[in-house]
Design a protein around this motif. Structure first.
Motif, mmCIF file in Angstrom:
data_model
loop_
_atom_site.group_PDB
_atom_site.id
_atom_site.type_symbol
_atom_site.label_atom_id
_atom_site.label_comp_id
_atom_site.label_asym_id
_atom_site.label_seq_id
_atom_site.Cartn_x
_atom_site.Cartn_y
_atom_site.Cartn_z
ATOM 1 N N GLU A 167 -67.788 -32.361 -52.221
ATOM 2 C CA GLU A 167 -67.344 -32.458 -53.640
ATOM 3 C C GLU A 167 -65.878 -31.990 -53.719
ATOM 4 O OE1 GLU A 167 -70.193 -29.837 -55.387
ATOM 5 O OE2 GLU A 167 -71.724 -31.161 -55.334
ATOM 6 N N ASN A 168 -65.689 -30.973 -52.994
ATOM 7 C CA ASN A 168 -64.167 -30.646 -53.134
ATOM 8 C C ASN A 168 -63.055 -31.746 -52.548
ATOM 9 O OD1 ASN A 168 -63.608 -27.813 -54.264
ATOM 10 N ND2 ASN A 168 -65.424 -27.504 -53.399
ATOM 11 N N ASN A 169 -63.553 -32.355 -51.370
ATOM 12 C CA ASN A 169 -62.730 -33.381 -50.848
ATOM 13 C C ASN A 169 -62.407 -34.327 -51.717
ATOM 14 O OD1 ASN A 169 -61.863 -32.154 -48.295
ATOM 15 N ND2 ASN A 169 -64.034 -32.723 -47.576
ATOM 16 N N LYS A 170 -63.638 -34.793 -52.604
ATOM 17 C CA LYS A 170 -63.310 -35.911 -53.534
ATOM 18 C C LYS A 170 -62.511 -35.327 -54.863
ATOM 19 C CE LYS A 170 -66.008 -38.477 -57.002
ATOM 20 N NZ LYS A 170 -65.149 -38.644 -57.956
ATOM 21 N N LEU A 171 -62.353 -34.049 -54.984
ATOM 22 C CA LEU A 171 -61.608 -33.486 -56.025
ATOM 23 C C LEU A 171 -60.224 -33.460 -55.427
ATOM 24 C CD1 LEU A 171 -61.795 -32.188 -58.870
ATOM 25 C CD2 LEU A 171 -62.134 -30.049 -57.704
ATOM 26 N N THR A 172 -59.801 -33.209 -54.326
ATOM 27 C CA THR A 172 -58.573 -32.967 -53.828
ATOM 28 C C THR A 172 -58.194 -34.692 -53.743
ATOM 29 O OG1 THR A 172 -59.260 -33.140 -51.578
ATOM 30 C CG2 THR A 172 -58.673 -31.073 -52.303
ATOM 31 N N ALA A 173 -58.840 -35.707 -53.438
ATOM 32 C CA ALA A 173 -58.410 -36.945 -53.634
ATOM 33 C C ALA A 173 -57.945 -37.356 -54.933
ATOM 34 C CB ALA A 173 -59.469 -37.810 -52.966
#
Length: 146
Positions: free
Chosen positions: A122-128
């Motif tokens: 979820e956080n990797n999607k948010l950073t992207a």
């Protein structure tokens, strides 16, 4: 704090996986249900650690890219929504990842928090998403210059 020596960690995980494959292929293991079950469970834990480590690597890269950008005043004024989202990421980094790095027993940490992989995704999607918005913002700024 950054994770270093990632190659060493991955090499150790690969070694453990290879040893487990040998154990699982052993005729003694095949005849011993408890040993076979234990080896399979341990193999699943190693896969989980590898998946989490992969996501931590991605997350760490994006986090350290965004950190100095969101320390600036202008970006924070212009991209307030992204700043709030980055603050979420920053809190996640400080609460979860720093603890993982400081605890040499990553397996114990993962067992303590089974949702870590999901949270990392979820956080990797948010950073992207934040990086995408940031690039849009920078392109607008570039277009303003002759």
């Amino acid at each position: 704090t950054k994770i270093s020596d990632i190659d060493v960690l991955q090499q150790k995980l690969d070694e453990q996986t290879n040893k487990l494959q040998m154990i699982l292929g052993n005729p003694v293991t095949l005849s011993d249900i408890k040993l076979r079950t234990d080896a399979r469970n341990y193999n699943e834990k190693i896969k989980n650690v590898q998946n989490v480590l992969e996501e931590i690597i991605k997350f760490q890269s994006s986090y350290w890219y965004l950190l100095p950008i969101f320390e600036g005043e202008e970006v924070n004024r212009e991209l307030m929504a992204e700043k709030k989202r980055f603050d979420q990421i920053d809190n996640f980094w400080k609460k979860n990842i720093v603890e993982t790095i400081e605890d040499p027993n990553i397996n114990a940490f993962i067992e303590k928090d089974q949702n870590l992989h999901k949270q990392l995704l979820e956080n990797n999607k948010l950073t992207a998403d934040i990086i995408f918005k940031l690039l849009e913002y920078l392109n607008v700024k570039r277009d303003l210059f002759p």
